[in-house]
Structure formats: structure tokens, C-alpha cells
Write a protein that holds these residues in place. Sequence first.
Motif, PDB file in Angstrom:
ATOM      1  N   HIS A 140      68.407   2.584 -19.442  1.00 13.09           N
ATOM      2  CA  HIS A 140      68.438   3.783 -18.612  1.00 13.09           C
ATOM      3  C   HIS A 140      67.928   5.013 -19.371  1.00 13.09           C
ATOM      4  O   HIS A 140      67.256   5.871 -18.770  1.00 13.09           O
ATOM      5  N   LYS A 186      72.804  10.895 -12.413  1.00 13.57           N
ATOM      6  CA  LYS A 186      71.424  11.007 -12.902  1.00 13.57           C
ATOM      7  C   LYS A 186      70.867  12.409 -12.696  1.00 13.57           C
ATOM      8  O   LYS A 186      70.416  13.065 -13.644  1.00 13.57           O
ATOM      9  N   ALA A 238      74.062   5.367 -17.782  1.00  8.81           N
ATOM     10  CA  ALA A 238      74.311   3.994 -18.230  1.00  8.81           C
ATOM     11  C   ALA A 238      75.800   3.718 -18.419  1.00  8.81           C
ATOM     12  O   ALA A 238      76.280   2.620 -18.112  1.00  8.81           O
ATOM     13  N   GLY A 256      69.887   9.598 -18.616  1.00  7.37           N
ATOM     14  CA  GLY A 256      69.889   8.135 -18.598  1.00  7.37           C
ATOM     15  C   GLY A 256      71.035   7.552 -19.405  1.00  7.37           C
ATOM     16  O   GLY A 256      71.680   6.583 -18.973  1.00  7.37           O
TER      17      GLY A 256
END
Length: 241
Positions: free
Chosen positions: A140, A51, A85, A81
Motif C-alpha cells: 500500500h 487513504k 495498510a 498507504g
Amino acid sequence: RFQIQRGKTDPTSYKSLGDCFRTIFQREGLLGFYKGILPPVLAETPKRAVKFFTFEQYKKLLGYASLPPGLAFAVAGLGSGLTEAIVVNPFEVVKVTLQTNQNAFTEQPSSFVQAQQIIKTGGLGFQGLNKGLTATLGRHGVFNMVYFGFYFNMKNILPVNKDPNLEFLRKFGIGLVSGTIASIINIPFDVAKSRIQGPQPVPGEIKYRTCFKTMATVYKEEGFLALYKGLLPKIMRLGPG
């Protein structure tokens, strides 16, 4: 648990968050609240690393595009994101499968055995360990886009406080609001993910297959608010987090 319910007629329906806690405790014991704990624990370190590392990399790349800072933060958040994911989705599939099993904790297979069963029956693709990937990408991607975009913009707008305690509260407050807003916006993707990765209404028959089709089905059959099931526990988890 809230997100996989299909209306008040569903036999597994919970009346409220308190009723959900009581029912799980009565039927499954204290350990029932910790079902599926191993997959998120295993995923948390690589998830956080991906992230924040990818967010910084996307932010650097967008620096060459001369985008306004606010938009650059949001787009970098979206990219981070989507990347995140891909890493966490297999762990999510195992976690949701374990958490939606209402047997006692001691009667459940371990996370590794559950993962082996998923691979054996569905493989590594979109019917197996990567089931619901599109919904996870949406969950996400949208969360990080809103979170990073809002957090860094508000942090730049609100003045820094010289008092370290007040400065901590400033950052915590911005983070709390950012996480709450992001949770409210992305929860339809979360509901779709839970429906796709969780048990299907009729065993052997796949009703919830793709992200947006699942959203449309939930909206058509259960109404608009069904896309926001589980919002309170989600905010309680992700807001402070």
C-alpha cells in the motif's frame, strides 16, 4: 491464486488467466469467484476514508517542509498507504485465507468463523490476524506513493479541458495510467503478501515468514518473473479502479 503458485510443478498451477477462470468455475462453481468478498466489502469504506483523509493531512504537514509539490504528493501518498495498510491487513488475512481454499463455496466457513479460527490458532499478532503486515505496508505504501505522486503531477501538467466529457476522459486516463504504473511497481510486495498470508507449501512448517526474505526466496527458486505473478488481473482490477 496466481501469486501463491510455486512454479509449473505446483499441482495448483494455472496455465493462463483463461485457464484459471475455467478451472475455478469447473471445480468451485460460479460462487468460487466471490470467495472472500465480505472482508474487502467491510474494509472498503474505512480504507478509502483513511487513504484520502490521511493523504490530505500528510500533505498539509509537508507544506511546512517546503518540499517541491511533486515530491510532497509522493511522500504524502506513502504516508497514507502505510496508515491504510494497518487498517486493512486483518481483512486481507481473512480474504486470502478464504480465496486460497479450493473447496466449493458452500463448504467454506464464513468470514467471521474464518477470522475466529485465525485468532484462535495464531492470535492477533504477526502469526495470526496481522500476518504479513510488513508486506502489506510495502504494497500500500508503494502503490499510494506512485499513484498520488504521478496522478497529481500529471493532472497539473496536462491542461484542463473545457468540454466536460473530454475533461472526464483526461482525469480517467491519468487515473488509469497511474493505477497501472503503481500496480507494476508494487506487485512484488503483493506476491510476498500472498505467499505469507496464504497456505504454506508444507503444512505446519512456515517457509514464507518475512517480506524481503520471501521475495528473495521466490526470486531464487522461481526466477525474477515470479515476483510479477498475477500482474494482468491486478492491472485489470486496479487500473480502472
